[in-house]
Enzyme design. Structure first.
Site: not given
Length: 146
Positions: A10-11, A18, A23, A73, A76, A79, A86, A100, A102-104, A109, A113
């Site tokens: 998402p996002n 954003r 990001y 990625n 959200a 978490h 699963d 997995e 992540h940009l940040s 943070r 997170r």
């Protein structure tokens, strides 16, 4: 032809506008184009993004059935989505690599997170290098003996 699924939660379709200070200014399309340009001709980058948890889980099932390596990625969903966790576990249980990304750096943070329900079932985690997190993940997948 080898296909690598690059799945985004998402996002992430809002990248570029954003919170660019967190990001970066690249769009997801920019990241996809960069990845496609960085792989050999016999490798296809299949980049997808959804804000829908069920659709993302369906894509992971597709990867399991097709034995396709995945760069994920989860955004959200990282978490709290035990359903996504699963599904992701099915990949690594089947011996299919899952990275997995992540940009940040989530650990730099907000406290919420800091926990990933995905990391424990992933082959590896790359975070905090902006769009290079994706490139590093794809590079590893291309070198892994799977």
């Amino acid at each position: 032809m080898t296909t690598i699924l690059v799945l985004n939660g998402p996002n992430l379709g809002r990248l570029g506008t954003r919170e660019p200070e967190v990001y970066g200014s690249e769009t997801l399309a920019d990241i996809g184009a960069s990845l496609a340009a960085s792989v050999p001709d016999d490798v296809e980058i299949d980049l997808r993004q959804t804000d829908d948890e069920g659709e993302l889980i369906g894509w992971i099932h597709e990867a399991v059935d097709g034995r396709l390596p995945v760069v994920l990625n989860p955004a959200a969903f990282t978490h709290y989505s035990y359903a996504l966790r699963d599904a992701a576990a099915q990949l690594t249980t089947a011996g299919i690599p899952l990275v997995e990304v992540h940009l940040s750096n989530p650990h730099a943070r907000e406290a919420f997170r800091h926990t990933s329900v995905i990391s424990g079932v992933a082959s590896g985690v790359i975070a905090g290098f902006g769009s290079d997190s994706y490139r590093l993940a794809v590079d590893w997948l291309l070198r892994s003996p799977s």
